[in-house]
Design a protein around this motif. Structure first.
Motif, mmCIF file in Angstrom:
data_model
loop_
_atom_site.group_PDB
_atom_site.id
_atom_site.type_symbol
_atom_site.label_atom_id
_atom_site.label_comp_id
_atom_site.label_asym_id
_atom_site.label_seq_id
_atom_site.Cartn_x
_atom_site.Cartn_y
_atom_site.Cartn_z
ATOM 1 N N SER A 131 -3.938 14.046 7.789
ATOM 2 C CA SER A 131 -4.531 12.996 8.619
ATOM 3 C C SER A 131 -3.751 11.710 8.418
ATOM 4 C CB SER A 131 -5.997 12.804 8.270
ATOM 5 O OG SER A 131 -6.156 12.786 6.890
ATOM 6 N N LEU A 132 -2.564 11.719 8.971
ATOM 7 C CA LEU A 132 -1.605 10.643 8.749
ATOM 8 C C LEU A 132 -2.078 9.312 9.328
ATOM 9 C CD1 LEU A 132 2.143 11.426 9.166
ATOM 10 C CD2 LEU A 132 1.274 9.119 9.588
ATOM 11 N N TYR A 133 -2.545 9.342 10.545
ATOM 12 C CA TYR A 133 -2.936 8.088 11.207
ATOM 13 C C TYR A 133 -4.181 7.486 10.554
ATOM 14 C CZ TYR A 133 0.136 10.146 14.716
ATOM 15 O OH TYR A 133 1.183 10.727 15.339
ATOM 16 N N GLU A 134 -5.064 8.381 10.157
ATOM 17 C CA GLU A 134 -6.278 7.906 9.473
ATOM 18 C C GLU A 134 -5.891 7.151 8.204
ATOM 19 O OE1 GLU A 134 -9.086 11.041 8.568
ATOM 20 O OE2 GLU A 134 -10.196 9.699 7.257
ATOM 21 N N ALA A 135 -4.905 7.719 7.530
ATOM 22 C CA ALA A 135 -4.434 7.075 6.298
ATOM 23 C C ALA A 135 -3.866 5.700 6.603
ATOM 24 C CB ALA A 135 -3.377 7.937 5.614
ATOM 25 N N LEU A 136 -3.077 5.645 7.664
ATOM 26 C CA LEU A 136 -2.492 4.354 8.056
ATOM 27 C C LEU A 136 -3.591 3.350 8.380
ATOM 28 C CD1 LEU A 136 0.558 5.319 10.271
ATOM 29 C CD2 LEU A 136 0.587 3.958 8.167
ATOM 30 N N ILE A 171 -4.369 8.335 -0.525
ATOM 31 C CA ILE A 171 -3.983 9.750 -0.538
ATOM 32 C C ILE A 171 -4.527 10.373 0.741
ATOM 33 C CG2 ILE A 171 -4.211 11.918 -1.812
ATOM 34 C CD1 ILE A 171 -2.938 9.881 -3.556
ATOM 35 N N PHE A 172 -3.740 11.212 1.350
ATOM 36 C CA PHE A 172 -4.280 11.853 2.549
ATOM 37 C C PHE A 172 -3.830 13.298 2.680
ATOM 38 C CE2 PHE A 172 -0.482 11.779 5.190
ATOM 39 C CZ PHE A 172 0.286 10.804 4.580
ATOM 40 N N LEU A 193 -3.134 7.335 17.130
ATOM 41 C CA LEU A 193 -1.989 6.576 16.636
ATOM 42 C C LEU A 193 -2.040 5.133 17.085
ATOM 43 C CD1 LEU A 193 0.796 6.441 15.302
ATOM 44 C CD2 LEU A 193 1.805 7.211 17.458
ATOM 45 N N LYS A 194 -2.494 4.948 18.298
ATOM 46 C CA LYS A 194 -2.488 3.608 18.858
ATOM 47 C C LYS A 194 -3.392 2.666 18.069
ATOM 48 C CE LYS A 194 -1.941 1.532 23.258
ATOM 49 N NZ LYS A 194 -2.085 1.559 24.687
ATOM 50 N N VAL A 195 -4.536 3.192 17.760
ATOM 51 C CA VAL A 195 -5.493 2.374 16.988
ATOM 52 C C VAL A 195 -4.895 2.007 15.647
ATOM 53 C CG1 VAL A 195 -7.771 2.328 15.916
ATOM 54 C CG2 VAL A 195 -7.447 3.473 18.127
ATOM 55 N N ALA A 196 -4.301 3.010 15.051
ATOM 56 C CA ALA A 196 -3.699 2.764 13.741
ATOM 57 C C ALA A 196 -2.619 1.701 13.838
ATOM 58 C CB ALA A 196 -3.120 4.064 13.185
ATOM 59 N N LEU A 197 -1.776 1.860 14.840
ATOM 60 C CA LEU A 197 -0.681 0.898 15.007
ATOM 61 C C LEU A 197 -1.212 -0.506 15.246
ATOM 62 C CD1 LEU A 197 2.048 2.785 17.066
ATOM 63 C CD2 LEU A 197 2.271 1.740 14.813
ATOM 64 N N ASN A 198 -2.233 -0.585 16.099
ATOM 65 C CA ASN A 198 -2.793 -1.904 16.405
ATOM 66 C C ASN A 198 -3.347 -2.578 15.156
ATOM 67 O OD1 ASN A 198 -2.161 -1.937 19.063
ATOM 68 N ND2 ASN A 198 -4.123 -1.069 19.746
ATOM 69 N N ALA A 236 0.858 -1.176 0.000
ATOM 70 C CA ALA A 236 0.000 0.000 0.000
ATOM 71 C C ALA A 236 0.893 1.224 0.000
ATOM 72 C CB ALA A 236 -0.896 0.000 1.219
ATOM 73 N N MET A 237 0.624 2.146 -0.919
ATOM 74 C CA MET A 237 1.420 3.373 -0.977
ATOM 75 C C MET A 237 0.566 4.470 -0.359
ATOM 76 S SD MET A 237 3.722 2.106 -3.207
ATOM 77 C CE MET A 237 4.458 3.495 -4.007
ATOM 78 N N LEU A 238 1.144 5.142 0.582
ATOM 79 C CA LEU A 238 0.417 6.238 1.214
ATOM 80 C C LEU A 238 1.128 7.524 0.847
ATOM 81 C CD1 LEU A 238 0.281 3.612 3.187
ATOM 82 C CD2 LEU A 238 -0.871 5.194 4.713
ATOM 83 N N ILE A 239 0.406 8.420 0.261
ATOM 84 C CA ILE A 239 1.058 9.646 -0.202
ATOM 85 C C ILE A 239 0.379 10.864 0.392
ATOM 86 C CG2 ILE A 239 1.631 11.035 -2.230
ATOM 87 C CD1 ILE A 239 1.736 8.458 -3.796
ATOM 88 N N ASP A 240 1.207 11.702 0.929
ATOM 89 C CA ASP A 240 0.737 12.940 1.551
ATOM 90 C C ASP A 240 0.421 13.935 0.444
ATOM 91 O OD1 ASP A 240 0.327 15.192 2.999
ATOM 92 O OD2 ASP A 240 2.043 14.877 4.356
ATOM 93 N N ALA A 241 -0.816 14.441 0.457
ATOM 94 C CA ALA A 241 -1.189 15.424 -0.554
ATOM 95 C C ALA A 241 -1.611 16.722 0.095
ATOM 96 C CB ALA A 241 -2.309 14.874 -1.433
ATOM 97 N N SER A 242 -1.032 17.007 1.238
ATOM 98 C CA SER A 242 -1.405 18.235 1.935
ATOM 99 C C SER A 242 -0.741 19.429 1.260
ATOM 100 C CB SER A 242 -0.985 18.140 3.407
ATOM 101 O OG SER A 242 0.410 17.960 3.490
#
Lengths: 276, 298
Positions: B160-165, B124-125, B197-202, B86-92
């Protein structure tokens, strides 16, 4: 070969004509004259001067005096030459045309009529000026039998144009051909016109099936057609319709049209045609 | 329906040869002079045309069958063994600075093209995160889409970095692949707090996703600690890039790190359509025979 056949035809025709079997019949053309033939019913278009008043009074309906054609008739035989004449199962239509021409020709000569012969395809192939000698009959028979008719088309229009102005009103014009072309003989209506269609039964009624190359003898162009019952049926209908139209056209001109087939006895048929 | 192509298009020379043959080498059949030619030709004209067309059509159909119409689907790998990335790209908004976004895009596209045998996804986030392309082998459309993406497609204020993760992690819900990788490219700090972040990490851990994090720009632009943490907890790695060359090198490195070692397990989904033109040809032939049989009897 051709010479042989010419001789045969000439002899046969001469025999028929000069033994008197048909000689008189063939030129028993009716028309103006002093040689009384019969009294018949008046029909519209007839010359009122010829009405027989006595007979009319007796019978209660209009009667007309009919005379045999004036002697020294002008008889024009027009033979339409086309590639199609080379066709024939028993014998070629070309041969029938030659025989017919011989019969009419010799009978005309034997009656002392003036005979003119024209052999016409899409152009005038040969023209014999009016004469009382029988030499032109032989010459024209030879011409008909010896010329290569393939690739030739009968152009009735050029025939009509050729006769127009050359032949005086009241002549007897006998057109011999196979009448496959469309035609308009209206300009010949002022003559006493006979159209004789020479055909072979097979060409009218071909019963062949399967893939066959057909070549138009008039143009030598061909095509391949797979023939079968339904197609031939349609062809017969088409040809019948064409013939019917031509018959109608000639009837309208007050002329006579008749068929002669290659398997028929030309002499007998000729008598039937010209006598009736 | 996938595009249909022909495996051996050379066979389409057959109808041409057929036409040439009809013109120049006609069948040898017996020919007769026939005075009524004009009429029989007139009568047969339509039928001859139809029959010739049918024969020509037949030659085309047979040629089409021989040319082997085929529809090729994309390469499909043994899913159990392939990589899923999965590629996550910051588009801010900040990605617009120094043309960062476009440079990153080009490098990502380059990377995409290298990963021939892997299933890839794109997220994209910015103000919010969204999944642009779910995991797929369809690289073409992915590249096409990526080319159109620009800064601002997801807002430009926040990151929204964590949301993206979190969202990307959920991409792997159905995944059967052994190797699951996420590559996070950012130049900012999460400031939306939509997903902790925790949720995302989990979630990432739950699906055993290895996350490579890449921070671009100067140190301090991005939260290096958080990125390192994410990488560490998921057995991934953190990279910092402050130049184009470096960013390129990072992607090459990731490419090398996650080298898929099987190329044999490659399938092209083929679907042959040979039977359709053949069937049609046979039907036409039968019709022709029936037709000639019926006509012959009449």
């Amino acid at each position: 070969m051709v010479e042989q056949r010419v001789k045969e035809i000439v002899l046969k025709a001469k025999k028929s004509v000069f033994t008197g079997n048909i000689g008189n019949h063939l030129t028993a053309f009716k028309g103006d004259g002093i040689d009384f033939a019969e009294i018949r019913e008046y029909s519209s278009g007839d010359d009122v001067r010829k009405i027989n008043w006595k007979a009319t009074a007796k019978s209660g309906s209009l009667k007309l005096n009919e005379f045999n054609e004036e002697r020294e008739l002008h008889i024009v035989v027009v033979s339409m030459l086309s590639g199609g004449l080379t066709f024939g199962t028993k014998r070629s239509k070309q041969d029938v045309v030659a025989e017919l021409l011989a019969l009419v020709g010799f009978s005309a000569v034997s009656n002392g009529d003036r005979l003119e012969i024209a052999l016409i395809s899409d152009k005038v192939e040969r023209h014999f000026k009016p004469t009382k000698s029988s030499g032109i009959v032989e010459a024209s028979i030879y011409e008909i039998l010896s010329s290569d008719l393939l690739d030739k088309q009968a152009d009735y229009k050029s025939a009509v144009e050729f006769l127009q102005g050359r032949v005086k009103r009241g002549a007897i014009v006998v057109v011999i051909g196979d009448f496959y072309e469309d035609l308009d003989l209206t300009l010949l209506a002022k003559h006493q016109l006979y159209a004789i269609r020479v055909r072979d039964h097979f060409e009218e009624n071909p019963n062949i099936n399967g893939e066959l190359g057909l070549i138009d003898p008039a143009t030598k162009k061909g095509t391949q057609i797979s023939l079968d019952g339904s197609l031939l049926h349609k062809f017969r209908e088409e040809l019948k319709e064409h013939d019917r139209k031509i018959d109608e056209h000639i009837f309208e001109l007050g002329a006579k049209v008749a068929n002669i087939y290659t398997d028929e006895d030309t002499t007998l048929r000729a008598i039937q045609i010209f006598k009736s | 329906m996938a595009n249909i192509e022909f495996e051996y298009p050379l066979f389409f020379i057959i109808p041409i040869i057929y036409l040439v043959c009809i013109k120049f080498c006609p069948k040898r059949v017996e020919s007769i002079y026939f005075p009524g030619f004009r009429f029989i030709k007139k009568v047969a004209k339509r039928r001859v045309f139809i029959e010739n067309s049918i024969w020509f059509l037949l030659s085309i159909l047979i040629a089409a069958a021989l040319a082997t119409p085929i529809s090729k689907s994309d390469v499909v790998l043994d899913e159990d063994r392939g990589y899923e990335i999965a590629m996550l790209i910051d588009a801010s908004g900040s990605m617009r600075q120094y043309n960062k976004f476009n440079i990153a895009k080009d490098i990502v596209i380059d990377f995409l093209n290298k990963r021939k045998h892997d299933k890839l996804g794109l997220t994209i986030f910015a103000d919010f995160a969204y999944i642009a392309v779910p995991l797929t082998y369809d690289k073409k459309s992915m590249v096409r889409l990526l080319k159109r993406v620009d800064v601002g497609v997801a807002g430009r204020q926040k990151t929204s970095l964590y949301e993206a993760l979190f969202l990307s992690a959920n991409l792997f819900k159905e995944s059967k692949a052994k190797e699951r990788v996420a590559i996070l490219l950012t130049d900012g700090i999460d400031n939306t707090n939509t997903v902790p972040l925790k949720v995302a990490l989990n979630t990432l851990k739950k699906y055993k996703i290895k996350v490579y994090t890449i921070g671009i720009g100067r140190r301090g632009d991005y939260d290096q600690k958080v990125l390192e943490k994410i990488a560490k907890e998921t057995n991934g790695e953190f990279f910092g890039a402050d130049s184009v060359a470096k960013l390129k090198a990072i992607y090459n490195e990731i490419d090398n790190l996650e080298k898929s070692d099987f190329k044999a397990k490659k399938f092209v989904k083929r679907h042959y359509f040979v039977e359709y033109p053949l069937l049609l040809a046979v039907v036409l032939l039968i019709l022709l025979f029936i037709n000639s049989y019926i006509r012959g009897r009449r």
